[in-house]
Structure formats: C-alpha cells, structure tokens
Design a protein around this motif. Sequence first.
Motif, short mmCIF file in Angstrom:
data_model
loop_
_atom_site.label_atom_id
_atom_site.label_comp_id
_atom_site.label_asym_id
_atom_site.label_seq_id
_atom_site.Cartn_x
_atom_site.Cartn_y
_atom_site.Cartn_z
N ALA A 51 65.03 -22.45 99.84
CA ALA A 51 64.75 -23.62 100.12
C ALA A 51 64.92 -24.52 99.11
CB ALA A 51 63.50 -24.10 100.77
N LEU A 52 64.34 -25.11 97.82
CA LEU A 52 65.40 -25.73 97.01
C LEU A 52 66.20 -25.78 96.51
CD1 LEU A 52 63.84 -27.72 95.38
CD2 LEU A 52 62.28 -25.76 94.19
N GLN A 53 66.80 -24.74 96.59
CA GLN A 53 67.95 -24.34 95.36
C GLN A 53 68.72 -24.93 96.44
OE1 GLN A 53 69.05 -20.34 94.82
NE2 GLN A 53 70.68 -20.79 93.34
N SER A 54 68.75 -24.37 97.85
CA SER A 54 69.98 -25.09 99.04
C SER A 54 69.29 -26.68 98.65
CB SER A 54 69.48 -24.31 99.93
OG SER A 54 70.31 -25.36 100.72
N TRP A 55 68.66 -26.55 98.61
CA TRP A 55 68.49 -28.96 99.01
C TRP A 55 69.12 -29.28 97.61
CZ3 TRP A 55 65.53 -31.31 95.53
CH2 TRP A 55 65.48 -32.85 95.42
N TRP A 56 69.14 -28.59 96.73
CA TRP A 56 69.62 -29.43 95.29
C TRP A 56 70.83 -29.14 95.30
CZ3 TRP A 56 69.27 -32.11 91.43
CH2 TRP A 56 69.37 -32.68 90.45
N LEU A 57 71.53 -27.61 95.72
CA LEU A 57 72.88 -27.70 96.22
C LEU A 57 73.60 -29.08 97.34
CD1 LEU A 57 73.31 -24.13 96.43
CD2 LEU A 57 73.94 -25.41 94.10
N GLN A 58 72.69 -29.35 97.76
CA GLN A 58 73.31 -30.80 98.53
C GLN A 58 73.16 -32.33 98.02
OE1 GLN A 58 71.36 -30.39 102.17
NE2 GLN A 58 71.61 -28.45 103.05
N VAL A 59 72.34 -32.08 97.43
CA VAL A 59 72.46 -33.68 96.89
C VAL A 59 73.47 -33.38 95.99
CG1 VAL A 59 70.70 -34.46 94.83
CG2 VAL A 59 69.69 -33.09 97.29
N LYS A 60 73.47 -32.01 95.11
CA LYS A 60 74.67 -32.10 93.91
C LYS A 60 75.74 -32.10 94.61
CE LYS A 60 76.79 -29.48 90.53
NZ LYS A 60 77.15 -27.50 89.62
N ARG A 61 76.43 -31.57 95.54
CA ARG A 61 77.32 -32.51 96.80
C ARG A 61 78.25 -33.42 97.33
NH1 ARG A 61 82.26 -30.07 96.19
NH2 ARG A 61 81.51 -28.39 95.76
N ARG A 62 76.62 -33.43 97.79
CA ARG A 62 76.53 -35.71 97.73
C ARG A 62 77.05 -36.28 97.07
NH1 ARG A 62 70.96 -35.04 101.85
NH2 ARG A 62 71.51 -34.69 103.53
N ARG A 63 76.85 -36.47 95.32
CA ARG A 63 76.31 -37.13 94.18
C ARG A 63 77.90 -36.34 94.03
NH1 ARG A 63 75.61 -35.35 89.17
NH2 ARG A 63 75.60 -36.85 87.45
N ILE A 64 79.06 -35.75 94.27
CA ILE A 64 80.13 -35.68 93.87
C ILE A 64 81.24 -36.60 94.37
CG2 ILE A 64 82.25 -33.91 93.66
CD1 ILE A 64 80.45 -31.63 93.00
N MET A 129 90.73 -38.03 82.49
CA MET A 129 89.51 -37.27 83.39
C MET A 129 88.54 -36.15 82.70
SD MET A 129 88.85 -39.43 85.42
CE MET A 129 89.34 -40.86 86.79
N SER A 130 88.88 -35.58 81.10
CA SER A 130 88.38 -34.62 80.72
C SER A 130 86.43 -34.51 80.98
CB SER A 130 88.18 -34.37 79.13
OG SER A 130 90.49 -33.92 79.36
N HIS A 131 86.31 -33.39 81.59
CA HIS A 131 84.93 -33.17 81.97
C HIS A 131 84.09 -34.50 82.70
CE1 HIS A 131 85.41 -30.26 78.47
NE2 HIS A 131 86.22 -31.87 77.89
N THR A 132 84.47 -34.40 83.80
CA THR A 132 84.16 -35.26 84.29
C THR A 132 83.72 -34.65 86.05
OG1 THR A 132 85.85 -36.44 85.18
CG2 THR A 132 84.92 -37.47 84.00
N LEU A 133 83.58 -35.39 86.81
CA LEU A 133 83.98 -34.57 88.10
C LEU A 133 84.78 -35.09 89.28
CD1 LEU A 133 79.40 -35.36 88.66
CD2 LEU A 133 80.87 -32.86 88.31
N ILE A 134 86.08 -35.80 88.86
CA ILE A 134 86.99 -36.20 89.76
C ILE A 134 87.48 -34.67 90.57
CG2 ILE A 134 88.75 -35.63 88.02
CD1 ILE A 134 90.03 -37.64 89.09
N ASN A 135 87.61 -34.98 91.88
CA ASN A 135 87.92 -33.57 92.77
C ASN A 135 89.63 -34.34 93.49
OD1 ASN A 135 87.28 -35.61 94.80
ND2 ASN A 135 85.35 -34.35 95.45
N CYS A 136 89.60 -33.55 94.14
CA CYS A 136 90.53 -33.90 95.19
C CYS A 136 90.97 -35.37 95.72
CB CYS A 136 91.22 -32.91 96.25
SG CYS A 136 92.81 -32.82 97.05
N THR A 137 89.65 -35.36 96.39
CA THR A 137 89.74 -36.71 96.91
C THR A 137 89.32 -37.65 96.34
OG1 THR A 137 88.11 -35.59 98.93
CG2 THR A 137 87.73 -38.09 98.66
N GLU A 157 85.69 -29.57 88.77
CA GLU A 157 85.83 -29.76 89.92
C GLU A 157 87.48 -29.22 90.53
OE1 GLU A 157 83.95 -29.87 93.21
OE2 GLU A 157 82.43 -29.53 91.54
N VAL A 158 87.85 -29.26 89.58
CA VAL A 158 89.78 -29.08 89.83
C VAL A 158 89.85 -27.86 90.16
CG1 VAL A 158 91.67 -29.24 87.83
CG2 VAL A 158 90.11 -31.49 88.21
#
Length: 265
Positions: A51-64, A129-137, A157-158
């Motif tokens: 559950a902690l790992q799932s919560w952390w992945l959600q936090v990371k995704r929201r941050r991105i 943008m090298s080594h950043t969290l840029i994605n398609c959005t 995230e590329v």
Amino acid sequence: MSAPLVSLRRCFRRGALFTVAKRPSSSAPASPPLLQRFLRSVSQRFYDIEALQSWWLQVKRRRIERKNAYYGYTKSIHGEHVAAAFFTLCLKGGFRYAGQTEWHLADSRGRFKWDFLDHKETPLDGVNMSHTLINCTGLDNLEGQPLRTLLLRGCSEVDDWFLAHLHVFQDSLEELDISHCPKITTGGLPALRNLPRLRRLDVSSLQRIQNPSLVIILLEEMLPRCQVIAEGYDFSLTGETEEENVEPMKERREIHRNQSEGSRT
C-alpha cells in the motif's frame, strides 16, 4: 479430635475454592503457534509495504503531471515565448533565443533569472531538457517555437508517444538528442521520419532497442541527410538472417545518398 477435623475441613474448602477460581483461566483460548504468528505479522507487513509503494507511485505521478501542466495562464498574459521559457526553467532546463548563442539555464537548485520576461517577442530556437521530467503533456508548452535544437538526454518520461508528437517541429528541428532515454523502444523510432530537416540525431544507449545494427541502418536510410550517432551498443551480428538483411540495406542506403548528392549538385 474435633480440632484436627475442623482444620482438615477448612483445607478442603480452600482447595475447592482454588480449583473453582482456576477454571475460567483454563477455559481461555490458547495462543497461536509461533510460526502462525510470524506468518500473520509478515502478511500484514507485506500489505502495508504494498500500500505504501502504491501511494508513493501515485504521489510521483501527480508530481510529474503537475510539473508538465499547460502554462495557459502565463501564455495569455506574457505570450507564448515567455510561457515556453518559463516552463523550461521550471523543469530545471535551459533554452537559447533565436539568433543567439548563449544558453539560459536554471541552477542545480532550480533558481533562475527573470530577465526572460523582457523578451516577449523573441522565440526560442534551442531547448535543453536533459535529465528532466518532461513528458508528452509538457511538450505542448513548447509548441509554436521554431526549435532547431532539442536535447532530451536521459529523460525518464520520454517515450514512443513523445516521439510521435515531435512532428510539430518538422519545419525547423535540425538537432535531436534522445540518448539514454529508458522508455524509448524500437517501435517509436519510425516516427522520426516526420522530421525531414534533421541533420544530427543521437540515439546512444537506448536500453530497449533490439537489433541496434538494423535499427541504425534503417534510421540512416529513413533520414539520408542526417548524421546518426549511436554509441553504447554491441554491433556484432549473430545469425545469418541479420547478415543477409544488412547487405541490401547498405546498398539501398548508398543509392539514396548518391541520389541526394546528385540532386544537390
């Protein structure tokens, strides 16, 4: 004789009371075995960690997602060039104005100068943008800029979907670096055919690329005027089928190059 009998009766009574008092405790449920208690503790702890790992992945995704949000409000007030520069600096990237050689970069702590607000009419022709969290959005924030250079080295995230959206720079992009991007696969590279003005392409150390020898030859055939840089691969071919396929590709590549050189002369 009466005195000893009285004392003996008292002893029996006390013994009866003691046994009656002991009965409830003897009927209490026994504690589970040590192994069962250990397994129960491990299972509870496992679910807690999951559950902690799932919560952390959600936090990371929201941050991105928050970092790649569309800067529409900034664009409406200061214009698209300032919005693109602001987005780049907020991701700890860097940019270069058209007609200039100086790069404007954020430091390691994400701090930057705000003098880009004075260049509302100056577009960007280079983004790092090298080594950043840029994605398609987040790529939507750079749309409309006549980018000639786009550096995406080591962007986690590329992915293939990101490469498919690079066609918005098909009229200007000349240099592209997508090396060390762990999510790019062989299936995403054909989308680069939508960038006919490319002159330099770096595809070094892409972990999910299969048969790199064939992939590089296909890229050179697809972009005959582009210099393809591919480092960090084992180009030793294993198998007769690969050797049979490589020779015709090399011949077609030479024909394309000769045709392109003849058309330019």
